[in-house]
Design a protein around this motif. Sequence first.
Motif, PDB file in Angstrom:
ATOM      1  N   ARG A  69      11.330  -0.350 -11.135  1.00 39.29           N
ATOM      2  CA  ARG A  69      12.378  -0.574 -10.145  1.00 39.29           C
ATOM      3  C   ARG A  69      12.437   0.563  -9.131  1.00 39.29           C
ATOM      4  NH1 ARG A  69      17.205  -2.914 -14.124  1.00 39.29           N
ATOM      5  NH2 ARG A  69      16.451  -5.094 -14.138  1.00 39.29           N
ATOM      6  N   ALA A  70      12.175   1.782  -9.572  1.00 42.99           N
ATOM      7  CA  ALA A  70      12.188   2.915  -8.651  1.00 42.99           C
ATOM      8  C   ALA A  70      11.118   2.752  -7.577  1.00 42.99           C
ATOM      9  CB  ALA A  70      11.981   4.223  -9.418  1.00 42.99           C
ATOM     10  N   ARG A  71       9.937   2.314  -7.970  1.00 46.02           N
ATOM     11  CA  ARG A  71       8.871   2.094  -6.991  1.00 46.02           C
ATOM     12  C   ARG A  71       9.269   1.000  -6.000  1.00 46.02           C
ATOM     13  NH1 ARG A  71       3.406   3.620  -8.991  1.00 46.02           N
ATOM     14  NH2 ARG A  71       2.614   1.740  -7.964  1.00 46.02           N
ATOM     15  N   ALA A  72       9.868  -0.067  -6.518  1.00 41.72           N
ATOM     16  CA  ALA A  72      10.284  -1.165  -5.639  1.00 41.72           C
ATOM     17  C   ALA A  72      11.394  -0.709  -4.698  1.00 41.72           C
ATOM     18  CB  ALA A  72      10.747  -2.356  -6.475  1.00 41.72           C
ATOM     19  N   ALA A  73      12.349   0.062  -5.231  1.00 50.15           N
ATOM     20  CA  ALA A  73      13.451   0.544  -4.400  1.00 50.15           C
ATOM     21  C   ALA A  73      12.954   1.479  -3.301  1.00 50.15           C
ATOM     22  CB  ALA A  73      14.482   1.251  -5.277  1.00 50.15           C
ATOM     23  N   THR A  74      12.004   2.342  -3.633  1.00 47.17           N
ATOM     24  CA  THR A  74      11.442   3.257  -2.644  1.00 47.17           C
ATOM     25  C   THR A  74      10.723   2.484  -1.538  1.00 47.17           C
ATOM     26  OG1 THR A  74      11.215   5.075  -4.207  1.00 47.17           O
ATOM     27  CG2 THR A  74       9.764   5.089  -2.282  1.00 47.17           C
ATOM     28  N   ALA A  75       9.939   1.484  -1.919  1.00 46.62           N
ATOM     29  CA  ALA A  75       9.231   0.697  -0.913  1.00 46.62           C
ATOM     30  C   ALA A  75      10.208  -0.052  -0.016  1.00 46.62           C
ATOM     31  CB  ALA A  75       8.277  -0.281  -1.595  1.00 46.62           C
ATOM     32  N   LEU A  76      11.307  -0.493  -0.560  1.00 43.45           N
ATOM     33  CA  LEU A  76      12.351  -1.106   0.255  1.00 43.45           C
ATOM     34  C   LEU A  76      12.958  -0.066   1.198  1.00 43.45           C
ATOM     35  CD1 LEU A  76      14.448  -3.357   0.932  1.00 43.45           C
ATOM     36  CD2 LEU A  76      15.759  -2.550  -1.044  1.00 43.45           C
ATOM     37  N   MET A  77      13.315   1.089   0.664  1.00 43.98           N
ATOM     38  CA  MET A  77      13.984   2.124   1.460  1.00 43.98           C
ATOM     39  C   MET A  77      13.133   2.605   2.626  1.00 43.98           C
ATOM     40  SD  MET A  77      15.302   5.918   0.264  1.00 43.98           S
ATOM     41  CE  MET A  77      13.659   6.662   0.220  1.00 43.98           C
ATOM     42  N   LEU A  78      11.842   2.857   2.366  1.00 44.18           N
ATOM     43  CA  LEU A  78      10.998   3.448   3.400  1.00 44.18           C
ATOM     44  C   LEU A  78      10.618   2.463   4.493  1.00 44.18           C
ATOM     45  CD1 LEU A  78       8.725   5.827   1.295  1.00 44.18           C
ATOM     46  CD2 LEU A  78      10.671   6.416   2.765  1.00 44.18           C
ATOM     47  N   ALA A  79      10.963   1.196   4.324  1.00 46.84           N
ATOM     48  CA  ALA A  79      10.745   0.225   5.404  1.00 46.84           C
ATOM     49  C   ALA A  79      11.951   0.118   6.322  1.00 46.84           C
ATOM     50  CB  ALA A  79      10.435  -1.152   4.814  1.00 46.84           C
TER      51      ALA A  79
ATOM     52  N   VAL B 259       8.913  -7.498   4.752  1.00 49.22           N
ATOM     53  CA  VAL B 259       9.215  -6.818   3.490  1.00 49.22           C
ATOM     54  C   VAL B 259       9.905  -7.790   2.547  1.00 49.22           C
ATOM     55  CG1 VAL B 259      10.439  -4.888   2.420  1.00 49.22           C
ATOM     56  CG2 VAL B 259       9.430  -4.621   4.702  1.00 49.22           C
ATOM     57  N   ILE B 260       9.420  -7.865   1.321  1.00 46.75           N
ATOM     58  CA  ILE B 260      10.008  -8.745   0.307  1.00 46.75           C
ATOM     59  C   ILE B 260      10.225  -7.928  -0.958  1.00 46.75           C
ATOM     60  CG2 ILE B 260       9.707 -10.816  -1.104  1.00 46.75           C
ATOM     61  CD1 ILE B 260       7.730 -11.813   1.069  1.00 46.75           C
TER      62      ILE B 260
ATOM     63  N   VAL C 219      -1.503  -8.361   2.406  1.00 44.80           N
ATOM     64  CA  VAL C 219      -0.632  -7.394   1.744  1.00 44.80           C
ATOM     65  C   VAL C 219      -1.060  -5.990   2.150  1.00 44.80           C
ATOM     66  CG1 VAL C 219       0.161  -6.476  -0.460  1.00 44.80           C
ATOM     67  CG2 VAL C 219      -0.209  -8.942  -0.197  1.00 44.80           C
ATOM     68  N   LEU C 220      -0.159  -5.273   2.806  1.00 46.93           N
ATOM     69  CA  LEU C 220      -0.457  -3.901   3.184  1.00 46.93           C
ATOM     70  C   LEU C 220      -0.245  -2.943   2.015  1.00 46.93           C
ATOM     71  CD1 LEU C 220       1.223  -3.780   6.719  1.00 46.93           C
ATOM     72  CD2 LEU C 220      -1.206  -4.012   6.187  1.00 46.93           C
ATOM     73  N   VAL C 221       0.807  -3.182   1.250  1.00 45.09           N
ATOM     74  CA  VAL C 221       1.098  -2.329   0.103  1.00 45.09           C
ATOM     75  C   VAL C 221       2.062  -3.080  -0.801  1.00 45.09           C
ATOM     76  CG1 VAL C 221       3.010  -1.158   1.291  1.00 45.09           C
ATOM     77  CG2 VAL C 221       1.861  -0.018  -0.626  1.00 45.09           C
ATOM     78  N   ALA C 222       1.920  -2.863  -2.088  1.00 44.14           N
ATOM     79  CA  ALA C 222       2.828  -3.458  -3.073  1.00 44.14           C
ATOM     80  C   ALA C 222       3.250  -2.372  -4.057  1.00 44.14           C
ATOM     81  CB  ALA C 222       2.164  -4.610  -3.807  1.00 44.14           C
ATOM     82  N   SER C 223       4.511  -2.399  -4.457  1.00 43.87           N
ATOM     83  CA  SER C 223       5.015  -1.366  -5.358  1.00 43.87           C
ATOM     84  C   SER C 223       4.466  -1.515  -6.774  1.00 43.87           C
ATOM     85  CB  SER C 223       6.544  -1.379  -5.388  1.00 43.87           C
ATOM     86  OG  SER C 223       7.033  -2.590  -5.929  1.00 43.87           O
ATOM     87  N   SER C 224       4.062  -2.726  -7.145  1.00 45.20           N
ATOM     88  CA  SER C 224       3.423  -2.987  -8.436  1.00 45.20           C
ATOM     89  C   SER C 224       2.182  -3.828  -8.199  1.00 45.20           C
ATOM     90  CB  SER C 224       4.384  -3.718  -9.388  1.00 45.20           C
ATOM     91  OG  SER C 224       5.533  -2.946  -9.650  1.00 45.20           O
TER      92      SER C 224
ATOM     93  N   THR D  73       9.610  -5.951  -7.738  1.00 43.45           N
ATOM     94  CA  THR D  73       8.453  -5.548  -6.934  1.00 43.45           C
ATOM     95  C   THR D  73       8.786  -5.732  -5.458  1.00 43.45           C
ATOM     96  OG1 THR D  73       6.904  -6.192  -8.673  1.00 43.45           O
ATOM     97  CG2 THR D  73       6.014  -6.005  -6.440  1.00 43.45           C
ATOM     98  N   THR D  74       8.295  -4.797  -4.646  1.00 40.29           N
ATOM     99  CA  THR D  74       8.401  -4.896  -3.192  1.00 40.29           C
ATOM    100  C   THR D  74       7.006  -4.962  -2.602  1.00 40.29           C
ATOM    101  OG1 THR D  74      10.488  -3.664  -3.098  1.00 40.29           O
ATOM    102  CG2 THR D  74       9.169  -3.726  -1.090  1.00 40.29           C
ATOM    103  N   VAL D  75       6.811  -5.849  -1.640  1.00 39.02           N
ATOM    104  CA  VAL D  75       5.546  -5.918  -0.903  1.00 39.02           C
ATOM    105  C   VAL D  75       5.826  -5.799   0.584  1.00 39.02           C
ATOM    106  CG1 VAL D  75       4.365  -7.324  -2.635  1.00 39.02           C
ATOM    107  CG2 VAL D  75       5.559  -8.435  -0.748  1.00 39.02           C
ATOM    108  N   TRP D  76       4.860  -5.208   1.288  1.00 35.14           N
ATOM    109  CA  TRP D  76       4.857  -5.189   2.744  1.00 35.14           C
ATOM    110  C   TRP D  76       3.699  -6.065   3.209  1.00 35.14           C
ATOM    111  CZ3 TRP D  76       5.498   0.583   4.702  1.00 35.14           C
ATOM    112  CH2 TRP D  76       6.698   1.100   4.217  1.00 35.14           C
ATOM    113  N   LEU D  77       3.993  -7.064   4.037  1.00 33.96           N
ATOM    114  CA  LEU D  77       2.989  -7.952   4.601  1.00 33.96           C
ATOM    115  C   LEU D  77       2.828  -7.649   6.088  1.00 33.96           C
ATOM    116  CD1 LEU D  77       4.263 -11.323   3.041  1.00 33.96           C
ATOM    117  CD2 LEU D  77       2.577  -9.734   2.076  1.00 33.96           C
TER     118      LEU D  77
END
Length: 590
Positions: A406-416, A550-551, A567-572, A583-587
């Motif tokens: 969840r921390a990885r997903a939250a960080t990917a959400l935050m930094l977008a 961002v999803i 997919v540019l990056v995925a937290s998992s 999980t957070t993904v950036w498309l």
Amino acid sequence: MGHPQWCPVTSPAPHPLHPAESHDAPWWRHAVIYQIYPRSWADANGDGIGDLPGITARLPYLADLGVDAIWLSPFYASPMNDAGYDVSDYRDIDPMFGTLDDADTLIAAAHDLGLRVIVDLVPNHTSSEHEWFQAALAAAPGSPERARYMFAEGKGSDGSEPPNNWLSVFGGPAWTRVIEADGTPGQWYLHIFDTSQPDLNWENPEVSEMFLDVLRFWLDRGVDGFRVDVAHGLIKAEGLPDWFERTGMLGSHEESADKESASDGDEQSARAPMWDQDGVHDVYRQWRALLDSYNPEGDPARDRILCAEAWVEPVERAAAYVRPDEMHQAFNFAFLEAPWRAADLREIITSSIDAADLVGAPSTWVLSNHDVVRHASRLGLPVGAPRPNGIGTGDAQPNAVLGSRRARAATALMLALPGSAYVYQGEELGLPDHTALPDHLRQDPTWEHTEHRERGRDGCRVPMPWEAGASTYGFGPGEQTWLPQPEIYGALAVDRQVGVDGSSLELYRTLLTIRRDLDLGVGELDWDESLGADVVAFRITDQDGAGVHVITNLGAEPVTLPEGAEVLVASSRLADPTVPTDTTVWLRIS
């Protein structure tokens, strides 16, 4: 696995939540700022305590990570009763950390690497060892020396009762009685925190002048800004009325049984008298004018900034701190404290951006700092549970795997998200709190002041691991650290993660690179509400339409990616074309 939801990549929202800004917006409107806790970053001399030369030596790591600035927690001269937040001299470095020459070297080295430097400022209180307070103790009641602090006569026929019923944030009474020069009990002084941290009287012009001089001292040495500790606490309500709730940093979260005795409908019963009084804004207007005078040409690249640590609710009152003539930023603690639920996150993101936009300020985003349980641990606790003030042996332990995911997903959400983001040292490694720290080694005054009911903040302040196979995991050349490191820190050390696909460190590097390349910090945010109640999804695009979709999936069922989505990056790791739970993904948006 369930039935995946379909995820369209384009379904434009009717109105953007937040419009895009110019690519050349001032640096602080979109910067990623990395917090360094000096005791725990890097130790150059082997005494087990981090220092300024240690920080300087490790600055290239941060430039490579991709952050824009560093914020240094206090390094001033201090007896260290509260880890440096009890300052005895604002114009000198504590020998524990080095010298003023070391500070100058650090600032210059950071600037050479393109990193700006923000330093902590502690204006609510000084140390009881500050020369002003020592003079106040030696002086008589009513003297100019005592007028710099919050001295008051006690209640009762003999003055033996405190002036009011306020409690300290750290636990226990917020007032201490002094012994006068003739040996008799005398006045009381206010300390909203520790007894060794007497509150200053900001109604006294001498206090204001002293801090203007301190600001000039560090601005002249080249710092780029100040993080202002307890920014909402400088002014106290007139008359110092009683307060019938717990004195937390927000002041009104935990009610006591005596709450009903407060007057109904009274503003003071709705807002704690020691927090968020309107007079604080006059202080920051004066400070802003001073900082602006250091950039007379108005060059955005040369802006010196103020960031408020203001635990204030609702967000509209927090936004008052960042009006155009006050501070540049304020920490978004509502986001940090948000439960891991999609509805809560959407609501807080929306309200935060709306409030900031009303005053023309950037939003800020933060998940961890030196005062809270790290989010890799916090998010491993049951959703909606109260945030603990420290975790130790015998407490409910976080689910480490779930917390990390969840921390990885939250960080990917935050930094977008648009605006400025703060990263706390070691979170890029996925560091958890030390939740099994032996209690006898704790140094946070909260532990003793609460009679061992709250363990405090030591668990998030443990020294950084740099090299898995080295003594103290490479923190320094000595054999010990000022707080012991948990064994798991070895596996999470920097040298175990550099260049390792899927590691937490490489995830942060990737997120920060894309964020900078696509100018996400100044992007336009449009919600995508087509994915269901358990998904946070939005598009963040620049003025030219480039950006990311961002999803973040917080639901139990996976969300299907559209055919051909890049997919540019995925937290998992994605095992199939879906976004799994937590999980957070950036498309890519073309």
